[in-house]
Write an enzyme that holds these catalytic residues in place. Structure first.
Site, PDB file in Angstrom:
ATOM      1  N   LYS A   1      -0.549   3.805   4.745  1.00  0.00           N
ATOM      2  CA  LYS A   1      -0.620   3.442   3.329  1.00  0.00           C
ATOM      3  C   LYS A   1       0.160   4.459   2.506  1.00  0.00           C
ATOM      4  CE  LYS A   1      -4.690   0.533   3.755  1.00  0.00           C
ATOM      5  NZ  LYS A   1      -4.588   0.358   5.218  1.00  0.00           N
TER       6      LYS A   1
ATOM      7  N   HIS B   1      -7.564   4.388   1.469  1.00  0.00           N
ATOM      8  CA  HIS B   1      -6.879   4.188   0.182  1.00  0.00           C
ATOM      9  C   HIS B   1      -6.998   5.397  -0.745  1.00  0.00           C
ATOM     10  CE1 HIS B   1      -5.881  -0.120   0.702  1.00  0.00           C
ATOM     11  NE2 HIS B   1      -6.928  -0.094   1.516  1.00  0.00           N
TER      12      HIS B   1
ATOM     13  N   HIS C   1     -14.596  -2.369   4.370  1.00  0.00           N
ATOM     14  CA  HIS C   1     -13.490  -3.098   4.983  1.00  0.00           C
ATOM     15  C   HIS C   1     -13.934  -3.802   6.274  1.00  0.00           C
ATOM     16  CE1 HIS C   1      -9.601  -3.472   7.214  1.00  0.00           C
ATOM     17  NE2 HIS C   1      -9.141  -3.740   5.993  1.00  0.00           N
TER      18      HIS C   1
ATOM     19  N   ASP D   1     -14.422   6.366   5.150  1.00  0.00           N
ATOM     20  CA  ASP D   1     -13.116   5.743   5.361  1.00  0.00           C
ATOM     21  C   ASP D   1     -12.297   5.931   4.093  1.00  0.00           C
ATOM     22  OD1 ASP D   1     -10.916   4.118   5.592  1.00  0.00           O
ATOM     23  OD2 ASP D   1     -11.985   2.429   6.459  1.00  0.00           O
TER      24      ASP D   1
ATOM     25  N   ASN E   1       0.819  -1.214   0.000  1.00  0.00           N
ATOM     26  CA  ASN E   1       0.000   0.000   0.000  1.00  0.00           C
ATOM     27  C   ASN E   1       0.856   1.269   0.000  1.00  0.00           C
ATOM     28  OD1 ASN E   1      -2.523  -1.358   0.118  1.00  0.00           O
ATOM     29  ND2 ASN E   1      -2.220  -1.721   2.299  1.00  0.00           N
TER      30      ASN E   1
ATOM     31  N   SER F   1     -10.786  -0.900  -1.491  1.00  0.00           N
ATOM     32  CA  SER F   1      -9.458  -1.482  -1.630  1.00  0.00           C
ATOM     33  C   SER F   1      -9.429  -2.745  -2.475  1.00  0.00           C
ATOM     34  CB  SER F   1      -8.885  -1.793  -0.240  1.00  0.00           C
ATOM     35  OG  SER F   1      -9.720  -2.689   0.467  1.00  0.00           O
TER      36      SER F   1
ATOM     37  N   GLU G   1     -16.385   3.482   2.107  1.00  0.00           N
ATOM     38  CA  GLU G   1     -14.996   3.793   1.791  1.00  0.00           C
ATOM     39  C   GLU G   1     -14.963   4.823   0.673  1.00  0.00           C
ATOM     40  OE1 GLU G   1     -12.242   0.496   1.439  1.00  0.00           O
ATOM     41  OE2 GLU G   1     -13.667  -0.837   2.426  1.00  0.00           O
TER      42      GLU G   1
END
Length: 408
Positions: free
Chosen positions: A241, A210, A135, A207, A49, A182, A178
């Site tokens: 990440k 990423h 996630h 969230d 990541n 991911s 998210e």
């Protein structure tokens, strides 16, 4: 035999029969865009990541060392006792300024944030609406909360509206998503989702683990990529990440941050983030804002890989509204995904198979994450490897439970 060994052995047998038994990979460390398999052998890696390629950046190492010399190796206690420090306060101010919020709060990890925030802000009468592709840490946060949780189909706003319409008697509503997903490499349709949230008086918990550092102006994240700002969006992220450090954070209104200091159990009862990670993260925020070339390079290489795999006939999940550094190659069964990953490994390319429960049964895949440390010849080499193994996929008939066909 000890009483517990029998049922552990049975569980292991079941996982192995489904090609779903996990072991820790063997390596001696990492290098930019690579893992070190032994003292003389580096393997091209798409599993990291480290999107901005900062994990070995000299300035970050220097700032981590300076933080160690100034603040010591550990924070020595929870933030409410001895674990607070000037460097953590500085990091929180930098995160808030970067994210465009009034304040931010740093946790030991992003997982800590997700299992804390929802539990801290909900009651038995609250309703949470969570994307099906969220996630595991969000799923666990929903479970630990006292709220009733509704799962809406991935990025399906019509389904979300139906669930919101049917939500009766809720004292508080939260939509959890998210920013960049991911495992699918796509993004949440935030403009439409925020409109729904306003209509139904719901808070959006975003969230952006990423998306932070990768998406938007100066890497501010997915909200910035859509040119959106709202006090009704609470932004969650990690320092581990794109920022290549460690820790998690929530950024939002000052009133929320003060509330979480008093109510978020994983914050209250955890040792504060270690100073070296805070020092490295502070430097990473500066680099992420100053060096736009890193995001431009990622975008070019990701598109090069994505299109090349499509041209070879592989099933590459579409990124959707915005391009991301994640290129998922859908294979199907656990068995075949493992075979493809092993074939790549034999060509010194590390792209491990992603299997249930991380993804739904029958959708095992290879998730290739592009880093600023990857070069064009790395992508060309990877495409050549996929070309060599493609004949092994054609006509494969998977036998895993829940798998009906294989994707090319």
């Amino acid at each position: 035999m000890s009483y517990w060994k029998e049922w552990v052995a049975k569980e292991e047998k079941l996982l192995r029969e489904k090609d779903n038994w996990r072991t820790l990979p063997s390596s001696q460390g990492t290098a930019p865009g690579h893992i070190i398999r032994d003292a003389h052998h580096a393997v091209l890696s798409f599993a990291s990541n480290d999107y901005l390629g900062l994990a070995h950046h000299p300035a970050m190492i220097e700032q981590a060392e300076e933080a160690l010399r100034t603040h010591g190796t550990g924070s020595t206690g929870s933030r409410l006792l001895t674990g607070n420090s000037t460097i953590l306060a500085e990091l929180e101010r930098a995160l808030a300024a970067w994210k465009g919020t009034e304040a931010a709060l740093v946790f030991p990890s992003g997982y800590h944030v997700n299992i804390s925030v929802l539990a801290a802000v909900t009651t038995e009468s609250s309703h949470i609406f969570s994307d099906a592709a969220n996630h595991a840490s969000i799923i666990d946060g929903c479970r630990l909360s006292r709220a009733k949780t509704f799962i809406y189909r991935h990025n399906d706003l019509d389904h979300l509206r139906q669930l919101l319409d049917a939500s009766v008697g809720a004292d508080r509503r939260f939509i959890v998503t998210e920013g960049v997903f991911s495992m699918d490499g796509d993004v949440s349709p935030l403009p439409e989702l925020l409109h729904l949230a306003e209509e139904f008086e719901a808070v959006v918990v975003l969230d952006d683990a990423h998306g932070t550092g990768v998406m938007g102006d100066k890497g501010r994240g997915t909200l910035s990529a859509f040119q959106l700002h709202s006090d009704n969006v609470w932004q969650i992220g990690t320092l581990s990440k794109a920022l290549a450090a460690q820790g998690g954070f929530v950024a939002g209104p000052r009133a929320l941050i003060d509330y979480l200091i008093n109510k978020a159990r994983a914050f209250i009862f955890s040792t504060g983030l270690n100073p070296a990670a805070a020092g490295a993260a502070l430097e990473a925020i500066k680099i992420a804002q100053d060096e736009e070339w890193r995001r431009e390079h990622i975008a070019r290489q990701a598109e090069f890989l994505r299109q090349g795999l499509k041209d070879l006939g592989y099933h590459v999940l579409a990124p959707g509204i915005l391009r991301t550094p994640i290129v998922p190659v859908l294979i199907g069964s656990n068995t075949q995904a493992l075979k493809v990953a092993q074939a790549l490994w034999h060509q010194d390319i590390y792209a491990p198979a992603i299997k249930p429960p991380t993804v739904p049964p029958g959708t095992s895949r290879l998730r290739l994450a592009i880093s600023a440390a990857h070069h064009e010849d790395d992508i060309e080499r990877t495409l050549a490897a996929f070309r060599r193994i493609k004949s092994d996929l054609v006509g494969f008939d998977g036998t895993d439970e829940g798998t009906q066909h294989e994707y090319l």
